[in-house]
Design an enzyme around this catalytic site. Sequence first.
Site, PDB file in Angstrom:
ATOM      1  N   ASP A   1     -13.719  -8.615  18.118  1.00  0.00           N
ATOM      2  CA  ASP A   1     -12.730  -8.374  19.166  1.00  0.00           C
ATOM      3  C   ASP A   1     -13.320  -8.689  20.538  1.00  0.00           C
ATOM      4  O   ASP A   1     -12.658  -9.240  21.408  1.00  0.00           O
ATOM      5  CB  ASP A   1     -12.296  -6.901  19.164  1.00  0.00           C
ATOM      6  CG  ASP A   1     -11.419  -6.590  17.963  1.00  0.00           C
ATOM      7  OD1 ASP A   1     -11.199  -7.508  17.138  1.00  0.00           O
ATOM      8  OD2 ASP A   1     -10.968  -5.439  17.846  1.00  0.00           O
TER       9      ASP A   1
ATOM     10  N   GLU B   1     -15.675 -10.776  21.319  1.00  0.00           N
ATOM     11  CA  GLU B   1     -15.780 -12.222  21.547  1.00  0.00           C
ATOM     12  C   GLU B   1     -14.410 -12.820  21.876  1.00  0.00           C
ATOM     13  O   GLU B   1     -14.275 -13.697  22.721  1.00  0.00           O
ATOM     14  CB  GLU B   1     -16.372 -12.911  20.309  1.00  0.00           C
ATOM     15  CG  GLU B   1     -17.857 -12.647  20.157  1.00  0.00           C
ATOM     16  CD  GLU B   1     -18.391 -13.039  18.780  1.00  0.00           C
ATOM     17  OE1 GLU B   1     -19.509 -13.556  18.733  1.00  0.00           O
ATOM     18  OE2 GLU B   1     -17.703 -12.815  17.771  1.00  0.00           O
TER      19      GLU B   1
ATOM     20  N   LYS C   1      11.546  -7.731  -0.487  1.00  0.00           N
ATOM     21  CA  LYS C   1      12.645  -7.520   0.458  1.00  0.00           C
ATOM     22  C   LYS C   1      12.139  -6.566   1.528  1.00  0.00           C
ATOM     23  O   LYS C   1      11.954  -5.375   1.281  1.00  0.00           O
ATOM     24  CB  LYS C   1      13.888  -6.959  -0.222  1.00  0.00           C
ATOM     25  CG  LYS C   1      14.992  -6.713   0.796  1.00  0.00           C
ATOM     26  CD  LYS C   1      16.364  -6.780   0.201  1.00  0.00           C
ATOM     27  CE  LYS C   1      17.448  -6.858   1.265  1.00  0.00           C
ATOM     28  NZ  LYS C   1      17.365  -5.883   2.347  1.00  0.00           N
TER      29      LYS C   1
ATOM     30  N   CYS D   1      -0.588  32.555  19.357  1.00  0.00           N
ATOM     31  CA  CYS D   1      -1.394  33.410  20.229  1.00  0.00           C
ATOM     32  C   CYS D   1      -0.522  34.356  21.051  1.00  0.00           C
ATOM     33  O   CYS D   1      -1.041  35.189  21.788  1.00  0.00           O
ATOM     34  CB  CYS D   1      -2.272  32.565  21.150  1.00  0.00           C
ATOM     35  SG  CYS D   1      -1.348  31.658  22.384  1.00  0.00           S
TER      36      CYS D   1
ATOM     37  N   CYS E   1      -5.821  28.878  22.735  1.00  0.00           N
ATOM     38  CA  CYS E   1      -4.954  29.286  21.630  1.00  0.00           C
ATOM     39  C   CYS E   1      -5.646  28.909  20.315  1.00  0.00           C
ATOM     40  O   CYS E   1      -6.057  27.761  20.139  1.00  0.00           O
ATOM     41  CB  CYS E   1      -3.603  28.584  21.738  1.00  0.00           C
ATOM     42  SG  CYS E   1      -2.568  28.798  20.279  1.00  0.00           S
TER      43      CYS E   1
HETATM   44  S1  IVH Z   1      16.734 -14.355   2.588  1.00  0.00           S
HETATM   45  C1  IVH Z   1      20.978 -15.627   2.534  1.00  0.00           C
HETATM   46  N1  IVH Z   1      14.532 -13.061   2.054  1.00  0.00           N
HETATM   47  O1  IVH Z   1      17.846  -8.902   3.988  1.00  0.00           O
HETATM   48  C2  IVH Z   1      19.545 -15.344   2.523  1.00  0.00           C
HETATM   49  N2  IVH Z   1      16.197 -11.966   3.341  1.00  0.00           N
HETATM   50  O2  IVH Z   1      21.005  -8.540   3.431  1.00  0.00           O
HETATM   51  C3  IVH Z   1      19.243 -14.150   3.335  1.00  0.00           C
HETATM   52  N3  IVH Z   1      15.615  -9.724   4.041  1.00  0.00           N
HETATM   53  O3  IVH Z   1      19.553 -10.286   6.645  1.00  0.00           O
HETATM   54  C4  IVH Z   1      17.917 -14.091   3.826  1.00  0.00           C
HETATM   55  N4  IVH Z   1      13.636  -9.661   3.088  1.00  0.00           N
HETATM   56  O4  IVH Z   1      17.114  -9.920   7.002  1.00  0.00           O
HETATM   57  C5  IVH Z   1      15.724 -13.020   2.657  1.00  0.00           C
HETATM   58  N5  IVH Z   1      12.532 -12.018   1.513  1.00  0.00           N
HETATM   59  C6  IVH Z   1      13.718 -11.989   2.118  1.00  0.00           C
HETATM   60  C7  IVH Z   1      14.164 -10.866   2.833  1.00  0.00           C
HETATM   61  C8  IVH Z   1      15.427 -10.899   3.425  1.00  0.00           C
HETATM   62  C9  IVH Z   1      14.509  -8.995   3.827  1.00  0.00           C
HETATM   63  C10 IVH Z   1      16.800  -9.279   4.809  1.00  0.00           C
HETATM   64  C11 IVH Z   1      17.355 -10.334   5.711  1.00  0.00           C
HETATM   65  C12 IVH Z   1      18.817 -10.356   5.473  1.00  0.00           C
HETATM   66  C13 IVH Z   1      19.050  -9.151   4.652  1.00  0.00           C
HETATM   67  C14 IVH Z   1      20.104  -9.513   3.650  1.00  0.00           C
END
Ligand code: IVH
Length: 675
Positions: free
Chosen positions: A36, A38, A119, A416, A436
């Site tokens: 960090d 550097e 997701k 207290c 306290c």
């Molecule tokens: S693909 C049509 N990939 O989930 C394709 N979305 O309800 C949509 N999200 O608004 C995007 N992880 O913000 C995709 N690996 C992922 C995701 C992802 C989270 C979110 C995205 C989207 C919502 C869909």
Amino acid sequence: MSEASADIRAQVERLHQRINRHNYLYYVLDAPEITDAEYDQLMRRLEALEREHPEFVTADSPTQRVGAAPSEKFAAVRHRRAMLSLSNAMSADEMREFDQRVRRMLKLSGDVEYVTEVKFDGLAVELVYEDGALAVGSTRGDGINGEDVTANIRTIKSVPLRLMASSHGHLPSLLEVRGEVILPRKAFARLNEERTERGDPPFANPRNAAAGSLRQLDSRVTSRRPLDIFCHSPGVIEGADFATQWDFLQGIKALGLKVNPLSRLCRSVEMVFDYWRELSELRHELDYEADGIVAKVNSFALQERLGEVSRSPRWAVAYKFKAQQAHTRVKDISVSVGRTGSLTPVAELEPVHLAGVTISSASLHNLDETRRKDIRARDTVLLERAGDVIPYVVRVTQKAEPRGKQFKMPPRCPECGGAIAHEEGEVAYFCVNVNCPARVRESIRHLASKSCFDIEGLGDKLVAQLVEKGLVQELGDLYALKLEQLVELERMGELSAHNLLSNIERSRAVTLDRLINALGIRHVGEHTARQLALEFGGLDELRSADEARLRQVRDIGPEIARSIVAYFNEPRNRAALDRLLKYAVVKPLEAPAKTPAALRDKTFVLTGTLEGMTRAEAERRILDAGGKVTSSVSGKTDYVVAGSEPGSKLDRARNLGVAVLSESEFLRMIEGQSR
Ligand code: IVH
């Protein structure tokens, strides 16, 4: 341009390149090559050059991530390609139905190839790169129109302001990528801790915190929140061609964008199920929130054939994890006192099992939160595990009959009996008594914790006893404890007392960052303590710094600076610190190990005799640098180090096309000079 200024410009550009590369290694690949300190030095050099030669400051300079003036409101941005949402599969049956529908529509009898991804539970954004430069960053909005949050997106360190060109220098003329902005769990926990201490309402979960941070009108505020991004899908792209989702992910990764390493190419829906099962377990260990997986048909041509229905693609589905929620009853609401004296209402719960742990209490954060959710004794509530393992009460699901009383803060400190301070219009309530016992107990617990003095065997119960018996009233008292005093305590034999004393003794040698963290200064946690230690190098230097000086430190804003100065201005703190320093031996901060990335996870084979070192020494140095050593050469070997009189391994390496290093080349690599 004169020769001198051409030279300055070249210097500035070289610094851009170096800093951008280290940003990428640190924030995108999570594999830093320099310390960090550097890195800070490079940034300071650039800042100094830019100060003297403002004509060379460009918009994509690494110093220009944070804009100065806050904006009034966000402008609208129209997405060139609609940002769709995903339909959900809530069970294995629904996931199977999705796969069958895809195959039926495509008239396929065999398997469909899917890409599976995490997701992310964050905030959807779109990044637009024009000729390699970040032009616009926007939120999803309603999918057609989003908000222009470019200034805030620029503060996210893993978002490149400029894409990296491929080896043949090619950059797409237009690249729109969609991704998810997240706030890592640790950062979320820290942020909420700070907020509750300050009396600001905490964020309910990392997603809300990320959303709140990204929708700040002042990008200086956003820049203090360590947001991160995972890029996951394409918008409009010109000047580059990707045939599949998998290609796309690899392609944008090569351009320097951050993609998630857990994505996988699945040859059939069975592999999608495997992925879901693995991720269901792994999710608890991730430093970000995930609420399921996403399965996407890999081929873009097939995606197009499938099309969309009611704003969701037919080629992708979110296969959700089982919810981490549980219902339970509130037995009572108690009030706990923190180490800064802040009072926090806590729901005492009927113990309930939630995602692998038994939960019997949950912080309600502050009076306002408790009132807003109107949580009362004997109500049934919905619990959820958010950010890390901290459980929180989502809402009341069944009110008690008859209803209990509305929660009130106690008129005096529950520990207290001392007075309580509360400023009109503020949310926080404080016990003002610095002596306290609850405050003392919490400060000692903090000092003994892993990230401070790390005193093994000094658990919560023991600390409580030491304070209760009056043996410890301030931090330094710990080091004056005597064997006779310890053996008097409950469940403390002579042997454990001995062990504890030697652990306490051993803890005296401590690095400066840990010492600063241990002081429990408001708003100064592990991260800030480290920054301060790196910057000041000694406690005296830190003590004598004024607010202006402190604000020059990375990540330190006015509030933290004020809090540090206030801490050292308080005579009682100064006295307690002086006493602690009679015992503590402050060691200089160790710089993080500098592992040249060239060696990390690389496989080496040694052959022949080395001159400057023994075979064993060479092996150890490879291991220390994160590499591996094997005895035979195969396609998986990265380097063969050939000394004098090499054996058949050298021939094999040449046949397989494995890189061969001489001893001096190897030395240079190991010492990190070949980068
Ligand atoms: S693909 C049509 N990939 O989930 C394709 N979305 O309800 C949509 N999200 O608004 C995007 N992880 O913000 C995709 N690996 C992922 C995701 C992802 C989270 C979110 C995205 C989207 C919502 C869909």
